[in-house]
Design a protein around this motif. Structure first.
Motif, PDB file in Angstrom:
ATOM      1  N   LEU A 168       0.825  -1.213   0.000  1.00 37.70           N
ATOM      2  CA  LEU A 168       0.000   0.000   0.000  1.00 37.70           C
ATOM      3  C   LEU A 168       0.857   1.260   0.000  1.00 37.70           C
ATOM      4  N   LEU A 169       2.081   1.138   0.451  1.00 37.59           N
ATOM      5  CA  LEU A 169       2.995   2.274   0.491  1.00 37.59           C
ATOM      6  C   LEU A 169       4.054   2.094  -0.590  1.00 37.59           C
ATOM      7  N   SER A 170       4.972   3.008  -0.678  1.00 33.70           N
ATOM      8  CA  SER A 170       6.043   2.937  -1.680  1.00 33.70           C
ATOM      9  C   SER A 170       7.247   2.193  -1.125  1.00 33.70           C
ATOM     10  N   LEU A 171       6.998   1.066  -0.461  1.00 32.27           N
ATOM     11  CA  LEU A 171       8.058   0.286   0.167  1.00 32.27           C
ATOM     12  C   LEU A 171       8.156  -1.066  -0.523  1.00 32.27           C
ATOM     13  N   ASP A 172       9.353  -1.401  -0.913  1.00 33.12           N
ATOM     14  CA  ASP A 172       9.619  -2.639  -1.628  1.00 33.12           C
ATOM     15  C   ASP A 172      10.447  -3.545  -0.722  1.00 33.12           C
ATOM     16  N   LEU A 173       9.890  -4.717  -0.379  1.00 35.41           N
ATOM     17  CA  LEU A 173      10.590  -5.653   0.506  1.00 35.41           C
ATOM     18  C   LEU A 173      11.892  -6.095  -0.148  1.00 35.41           C
ATOM     19  N   ASP A 174      12.992  -5.874   0.556  1.00 32.06           N
ATOM     20  CA  ASP A 174      14.309  -6.191   0.008  1.00 32.06           C
ATOM     21  C   ASP A 174      14.795  -7.566   0.466  1.00 32.06           C
ATOM     22  N   ARG A 175      14.778  -7.806   1.748  1.00 31.32           N
ATOM     23  CA  ARG A 175      15.188  -9.104   2.288  1.00 31.32           C
ATOM     24  C   ARG A 175      14.674  -9.226   3.707  1.00 31.32           C
ATOM     25  N   GLY A 176      14.686 -10.463   4.223  1.00 39.47           N
ATOM     26  CA  GLY A 176      14.206 -10.715   5.571  1.00 39.47           C
ATOM     27  C   GLY A 176      14.693 -12.060   6.078  1.00 39.47           C
ATOM     28  N   ARG A 177      14.638 -12.222   7.400  1.00 36.52           N
ATOM     29  CA  ARG A 177      15.075 -13.453   8.032  1.00 36.52           C
ATOM     30  C   ARG A 177      14.185 -13.761   9.228  1.00 36.52           C
ATOM     31  N   PHE A 178      13.900 -15.046   9.430  1.00 31.52           N
ATOM     32  CA  PHE A 178      13.317 -15.527  10.672  1.00 31.52           C
ATOM     33  C   PHE A 178      14.429 -16.108  11.532  1.00 31.52           C
ATOM     34  N   GLY A 179      14.224 -16.096  12.849  1.00 27.20           N
ATOM     35  CA  GLY A 179      15.241 -16.636  13.733  1.00 27.20           C
ATOM     36  C   GLY A 179      14.693 -16.981  15.098  1.00 27.20           C
ATOM     37  N   CYS A 180      15.564 -17.530  15.957  1.00 18.70           N
ATOM     38  CA  CYS A 180      15.226 -17.931  17.324  1.00 18.70           C
ATOM     39  C   CYS A 180      14.196 -19.070  17.304  1.00 18.70           C
ATOM     40  N   TYR A 181      14.674 -20.271  16.958  1.00 18.09           N
ATOM     41  CA  TYR A 181      13.800 -21.441  16.810  1.00 18.09           C
ATOM     42  C   TYR A 181      13.738 -22.306  18.058  1.00 18.09           C
TER      43      TYR A 181
END
Length: 269
Positions: A168-181
């Motif tokens: 909805l905004l002018s933001l483009d997802l670049d990268r991401g990580r999940f952690g703490c399993y």
């Protein structure tokens, strides 16, 4: 609606507990990797000013804000400001870091709108949050279990929901990580015993990490003014004819006429 001050203070205290330090170490590592190569002039961390998440960045001017006006929270903070109403000019910040700010706000979408407003084109925002679909988040929904996290499950912002807000905004997802399993544990001894789960989780169930860190870039489409293209008609300038004598043309061709001989020798011939 501003940030829930008791909630943000409870989160700051929780980060000093064994599970909080476990989360803090993981987020510090991956946020450092995301901000280390971001360049510009201004970098701001919104919230949790006692936790420096800009230490790996080389931008000359760095600042931190706090939503709570007390001595402990203001340690190292630049100013007191609400994330929903940032006191910065539009398109003036190159890097924003929001550690668990969305889930501590009563209007997280407004926080994102403010972040998008103050970011310069191609500026970057880094956001961390708790995953409501992890084992840690589920502990708040299971009857009889004491919730491990200071943030209630209904306030946690899932990553799919965050992606929808980005669109909805002018933001483009670049990268991401999940952690703490690691399973929900309250002691450092058991967290250390379950440490092998961090390597297995990245491979077998990556979306079930207790926390996530994402990076998004503000994209601004280029503007091009298209008007009527009038065809330019060039004015044709008539060329003047070059007059050459018949005798000169004949001399250029290597022929000599009677008149040439007469002009050279007079009336001798």
């Amino acid at each position: 609606m501003s940030v829930d001050q008791p909630l943000i203070l409870e989160l700051a205290d929780w980060l000093g507990t064994p599970p909080g330090q476990y989360v803090r170490r993981w987020e510090q590592k991956h946020i450092d990797a995301m901000v280390s190569n971001v360049f510009g002039y201004h970098a701001i961390q919104i919230g949790l000013p006692h936790w420096d998440l800009l230490q790996a960045n080389r931008i000359p001017y760095k600042g931190r804000t706090s939503a709570v006006a007390d001595g402990a929270a203001l340690k190292g903070a630049v100013l007191v400001a609400e994330p929903e109403n940032l006191p910065f000019d539009s398109q003036s910040i190159d890097l924003l870091v929001l550690p668990h700010v969305l889930e501590c706000s009563g209007d997280p979408h407004q926080v994102l709108r403010e972040a998008e407003r103050v970011l310069v084109p191609e500026g970057r925002v880094v956001i961390s949050g708790f995953n409501p679909w992890s084992l840690w988040g589920a502990s708040d929904r299971i009857p009889g279990l004491d919730p491990l996290l200071p943030i209630p499950a209904h306030a946690q912002v899932s990553l799919p929901r965050l992606k929808d807000w980005f669109k909805l905004l002018s933001l483009d997802l670049d990268r991401g990580r999940f952690g703490c399993y690691a399973p929900p544990c309250t002691t450092s001894v058991w967290l250390e015993r379950w440490k092998f789960m961090d390597h297995a989780g990245d491979r077998w169930w990556p979306v079930c990490g207790a926390v996530y860190v994402v990076s998004a870039v503000k994209r601004v489409a280029g503007m091009r003014l298209v008007g009527a293209q009038w065809k330019k008609v060039r004015k044709r300038v008539p060329r003047q004819a070059v007059v050459t004598s018949k005798h000169a043309s004949e001399r250029r061709r290597g022929t000599i006429s009677y008149y040439d001989i007469q002009a050279a020798y007079g009336n001798k011939f």
